[in-house]
Design a protein around this motif. Structure first.
Motif, PDB file in Angstrom:
ATOM      1  N   PHE A  40      -2.061  21.776 -10.926  1.00 35.38           N
ATOM      2  CA  PHE A  40      -2.465  22.243 -12.254  1.00 35.38           C
ATOM      3  C   PHE A  40      -1.870  23.626 -12.546  1.00 35.38           C
ATOM      4  CE2 PHE A  40      -5.493  24.934 -14.568  1.00 35.38           C
ATOM      5  CZ  PHE A  40      -5.508  24.298 -15.812  1.00 35.38           C
ATOM      6  N   ALA A  41      -1.975  24.533 -11.583  1.00 39.97           N
ATOM      7  CA  ALA A  41      -1.439  25.891 -11.770  1.00 39.97           C
ATOM      8  C   ALA A  41       0.065  25.852 -11.996  1.00 39.97           C
ATOM      9  CB  ALA A  41      -1.791  26.767 -10.572  1.00 39.97           C
ATOM     10  N   ALA A  42       0.760  24.971 -11.291  1.00 35.82           N
ATOM     11  CA  ALA A  42       2.212  24.841 -11.466  1.00 35.82           C
ATOM     12  C   ALA A  42       2.537  24.316 -12.867  1.00 35.82           C
ATOM     13  CB  ALA A  42       2.796  23.920 -10.404  1.00 35.82           C
ATOM     14  N   LYS A  43       1.801  23.297 -13.312  1.00 39.32           N
ATOM     15  CA  LYS A  43       2.040  22.726 -14.649  1.00 39.32           C
ATOM     16  C   LYS A  43       1.772  23.745 -15.752  1.00 39.32           C
ATOM     17  CE  LYS A  43       1.046  17.984 -13.368  1.00 39.32           C
ATOM     18  NZ  LYS A  43       0.026  16.945 -13.319  1.00 39.32           N
ATOM     19  N   ARG A  44       0.824  24.636 -15.505  1.00 41.41           N
ATOM     20  CA  ARG A  44       0.485  25.685 -16.481  1.00 41.41           C
ATOM     21  C   ARG A  44       1.389  26.904 -16.353  1.00 41.41           C
ATOM     22  NH1 ARG A  44      -4.415  25.127 -19.525  1.00 41.41           N
ATOM     23  NH2 ARG A  44      -4.481  22.870 -19.783  1.00 41.41           N
ATOM     24  N   ASN A  45       2.357  26.834 -15.458  1.00 37.71           N
ATOM     25  CA  ASN A  45       3.295  27.937 -15.218  1.00 37.71           C
ATOM     26  C   ASN A  45       2.591  29.248 -14.880  1.00 37.71           C
ATOM     27  OD1 ASN A  45       5.701  26.418 -15.660  1.00 37.71           O
ATOM     28  ND2 ASN A  45       5.257  26.488 -17.851  1.00 37.71           N
ATOM     29  N   VAL A 133     -19.333  29.233 -16.552  1.00 32.33           N
ATOM     30  CA  VAL A 133     -19.340  29.910 -15.259  1.00 32.33           C
ATOM     31  C   VAL A 133     -20.769  30.260 -14.861  1.00 32.33           C
ATOM     32  CG1 VAL A 133     -18.664  32.019 -14.024  1.00 32.33           C
ATOM     33  CG2 VAL A 133     -16.991  30.805 -15.442  1.00 32.33           C
ATOM     34  N   GLU A 134     -21.563  30.655 -15.849  1.00 35.78           N
ATOM     35  CA  GLU A 134     -22.953  31.027 -15.574  1.00 35.78           C
ATOM     36  C   GLU A 134     -23.740  29.833 -15.026  1.00 35.78           C
ATOM     37  OE1 GLU A 134     -26.355  33.758 -17.725  1.00 35.78           O
ATOM     38  OE2 GLU A 134     -24.652  33.055 -18.891  1.00 35.78           O
ATOM     39  N   VAL A 135     -23.406  28.636 -15.478  1.00 38.44           N
ATOM     40  CA  VAL A 135     -24.056  27.431 -14.965  1.00 38.44           C
ATOM     41  C   VAL A 135     -23.639  27.199 -13.520  1.00 38.44           C
ATOM     42  CG1 VAL A 135     -24.199  24.911 -15.185  1.00 38.44           C
ATOM     43  CG2 VAL A 135     -24.317  26.365 -17.224  1.00 38.44           C
ATOM     44  N   LYS A 136     -22.308  27.254 -13.259  1.00 33.36           N
ATOM     45  CA  LYS A 136     -21.821  27.072 -11.893  1.00 33.36           C
ATOM     46  C   LYS A 136     -20.326  27.340 -11.834  1.00 33.36           C
ATOM     47  CE  LYS A 136     -21.961  24.094  -7.917  1.00 33.36           C
ATOM     48  NZ  LYS A 136     -22.290  22.814  -7.341  1.00 33.36           N
ATOM     49  N   ALA A 143     -10.516  30.627 -12.318  1.00 31.54           N
ATOM     50  CA  ALA A 143     -10.898  31.407 -13.493  1.00 31.54           C
ATOM     51  C   ALA A 143      -9.837  32.470 -13.719  1.00 31.54           C
ATOM     52  CB  ALA A 143     -12.259  32.063 -13.288  1.00 31.54           C
ATOM     53  N   VAL A 144      -9.327  32.550 -14.945  1.00 30.87           N
ATOM     54  CA  VAL A 144      -8.287  33.512 -15.284  1.00 30.87           C
ATOM     55  C   VAL A 144      -8.897  34.566 -16.202  1.00 30.87           C
ATOM     56  CG1 VAL A 144      -6.027  33.844 -16.339  1.00 30.87           C
ATOM     57  CG2 VAL A 144      -6.522  31.723 -15.097  1.00 30.87           C
ATOM     58  N   LEU A 145      -8.830  35.831 -15.755  1.00 32.68           N
ATOM     59  CA  LEU A 145      -9.388  36.941 -16.515  1.00 32.68           C
ATOM     60  C   LEU A 145      -8.278  37.893 -16.933  1.00 32.68           C
ATOM     61  CD1 LEU A 145     -11.543  36.571 -13.780  1.00 32.68           C
ATOM     62  CD2 LEU A 145     -12.887  37.629 -15.559  1.00 32.68           C
ATOM     63  N   ASP A 146      -8.319  38.301 -18.189  1.00 29.49           N
ATOM     64  CA  ASP A 146      -7.390  39.311 -18.695  1.00 29.49           C
ATOM     65  C   ASP A 146      -8.129  40.630 -18.828  1.00 29.49           C
ATOM     66  OD1 ASP A 146      -5.169  37.629 -18.884  1.00 29.49           O
ATOM     67  OD2 ASP A 146      -5.756  36.920 -20.871  1.00 29.49           O
ATOM     68  N   LEU A 147      -7.509  41.674 -18.310  1.00 33.06           N
ATOM     69  CA  LEU A 147      -8.089  43.011 -18.363  1.00 33.06           C
ATOM     70  C   LEU A 147      -7.133  43.917 -19.137  1.00 33.06           C
ATOM     71  CD1 LEU A 147      -8.716  41.652 -15.357  1.00 33.06           C
ATOM     72  CD2 LEU A 147      -9.960  43.779 -15.108  1.00 33.06           C
ATOM     73  N   ALA A 148      -7.604  44.526 -20.186  1.00 29.08           N
ATOM     74  CA  ALA A 148      -6.773  45.407 -21.018  1.00 29.08           C
ATOM     75  C   ALA A 148      -6.701  46.788 -20.375  1.00 29.08           C
ATOM     76  CB  ALA A 148      -7.330  45.479 -22.430  1.00 29.08           C
ATOM     77  N   ILE A 149      -6.010  46.831 -19.233  1.00 31.88           N
ATOM     78  CA  ILE A 149      -5.876  48.075 -18.468  1.00 31.88           C
ATOM     79  C   ILE A 149      -4.430  48.200 -17.999  1.00 31.88           C
ATOM     80  CG2 ILE A 149      -8.280  48.178 -17.689  1.00 31.88           C
ATOM     81  CD1 ILE A 149      -7.395  46.868 -15.046  1.00 31.88           C
ATOM     82  N   ASP A 150      -4.045  49.414 -17.672  1.00 24.67           N
ATOM     83  CA  ASP A 150      -2.713  49.659 -17.109  1.00 24.67           C
ATOM     84  C   ASP A 150      -2.753  49.807 -15.594  1.00 24.67           C
ATOM     85  OD1 ASP A 150      -1.374  49.711 -19.628  1.00 24.67           O
ATOM     86  OD2 ASP A 150      -2.109  51.753 -19.948  1.00 24.67           O
ATOM     87  N   HIS A 151      -3.901  50.201 -15.068  1.00 20.72           N
ATOM     88  CA  HIS A 151      -4.073  50.449 -13.638  1.00 20.72           C
ATOM     89  C   HIS A 151      -5.313  49.704 -13.157  1.00 20.72           C
ATOM     90  CE1 HIS A 151      -1.086  53.629 -14.045  1.00 20.72           C
ATOM     91  NE2 HIS A 151      -1.758  54.033 -15.104  1.00 20.72           N
ATOM     92  N   TRP A 152      -5.206  49.048 -12.018  1.00 19.05           N
ATOM     93  CA  TRP A 152      -6.330  48.283 -11.497  1.00 19.05           C
ATOM     94  C   TRP A 152      -7.570  49.144 -11.286  1.00 19.05           C
ATOM     95  CZ3 TRP A 152      -6.465  43.272 -11.918  1.00 19.05           C
ATOM     96  CH2 TRP A 152      -5.285  42.534 -11.938  1.00 19.05           C
ATOM     97  N   SER A 164      -9.356  31.443 -19.179  1.00 16.89           N
ATOM     98  CA  SER A 164      -9.518  30.020 -18.880  1.00 16.89           C
ATOM     99  C   SER A 164     -10.418  29.848 -17.661  1.00 16.89           C
ATOM    100  CB  SER A 164      -8.165  29.342 -18.653  1.00 16.89           C
ATOM    101  OG  SER A 164      -7.565  29.774 -17.461  1.00 16.89           O
ATOM    102  N   PHE A 165     -11.024  28.678 -17.600  1.00 12.20           N
ATOM    103  CA  PHE A 165     -11.885  28.311 -16.485  1.00 12.20           C
ATOM    104  C   PHE A 165     -11.699  26.812 -16.263  1.00 12.20           C
ATOM    105  CE2 PHE A 165     -16.399  26.998 -15.257  1.00 12.20           C
ATOM    106  CZ  PHE A 165     -16.215  27.256 -13.920  1.00 12.20           C
ATOM    107  N   THR A 166     -11.166  26.457 -15.092  1.00 15.37           N
ATOM    108  CA  THR A 166     -10.860  25.062 -14.807  1.00 15.37           C
ATOM    109  C   THR A 166     -11.493  24.665 -13.484  1.00 15.37           C
ATOM    110  OG1 THR A 166      -8.741  25.380 -15.928  1.00 15.37           O
ATOM    111  CG2 THR A 166      -9.012  23.360 -14.626  1.00 15.37           C
ATOM    112  N   ARG A 167     -12.250  23.575 -13.548  1.00 16.25           N
ATOM    113  CA  ARG A 167     -12.894  23.018 -12.356  1.00 16.25           C
ATOM    114  C   ARG A 167     -12.128  21.770 -11.938  1.00 16.25           C
ATOM    115  NH1 ARG A 167     -18.033  23.114 -16.170  1.00 16.25           N
ATOM    116  NH2 ARG A 167     -16.426  21.980 -17.276  1.00 16.25           N
ATOM    117  N   PRO A 168     -12.149  21.410 -10.661  1.00 13.26           N
ATOM    118  CA  PRO A 168     -11.479  20.177 -10.241  1.00 13.26           C
ATOM    119  C   PRO A 168     -11.931  18.959 -11.041  1.00 13.26           C
ATOM    120  CG  PRO A 168     -12.040  21.471  -8.317  1.00 13.26           C
ATOM    121  CD  PRO A 168     -12.676  22.156  -9.516  1.00 13.26           C
TER     122      PRO A 168
END
Length: 180
Positions: A40-45, A133-136, A143-152, A164-168
């Protein structure tokens, strides 16, 4: 902008008589789910430029199988802090990531991953994925999270968007609850 993808380890084998939880391997269903999620990750590039992970056996095996499906491998940076970590510890790990990395894949465990997502993503009703996600946050989920930051080191609670959030089971219903 930084992107953090969380991969929870796949389903492990509770019937395996290992002495320590740390050494518990995947079961066959977990192997199937990890391979499917890699495909799935490969197909989504999805392109990761840094991998940090718990060194627990089930995480190592999840990554081996995930990357078999993904079609390439990243060198892992093993961090024992991730093993069964709380959300505050995981946030410390995120803040310690190298700024040269724009898209990090972090592989580890629940409940810490679920709690980290819930801490990072605002509970404002704007993102129905957060409610899922809160359910389980099931095994082998991404889970893919975007953070509007320049430094971790700038990562902060309520400072992310759940892209995005993808379960098997979203990809193969046979991998859903109640199936073996």
């Amino acid at each position: 902008m930084k992107r953090l993808t969380l991969l929870r380890h796949a389903k492990s084998d509770w019937d395996d008589p290992v002495a320590r939880d740390f050494d518990r391997p995947l079961n066959r269903r977990g192997e199937k789910a990890a391979l499917l999620m890699g495909q799935f990750a490969a197909k989504r590039n999805m392109a990761f430029d840094f991998l940090i992970a718990s060194p627990a056996v089930r995480v190592v095996q999840t990554l081996d199988t995930f990357f078999a499906g993904y079609g390439e491998t990243l060198d892992a940076h093993w961090d024992r802090r991730i093993y069964l970590a709380s959300a505050p510890t995981l946030l410390d790990v995120v803040r310690d990531l190298p700024d040269s990395a724009a898209h990090v894949l972090m592989a580890g465990h629940n409940p810490g991953f679920e709690e980290l997502i819930l801490d990072l993503v605002p509970d404002d009703g704007a993102n129905p994925l957060r409610e899922d996600v809160e359910v389980k946050f099931p095994t082998a989920s991404l889970a893919v999270l975007d953070l509007a930051i320049d430094h971790w080191r700038q990562a902060a609670t309520k400072g992310a968007t759940l892209a995005s959030f993808t379960r098997p089971r979203d990809l193969d219903p046979a991998l859903g609850p109640g199936t073996r």
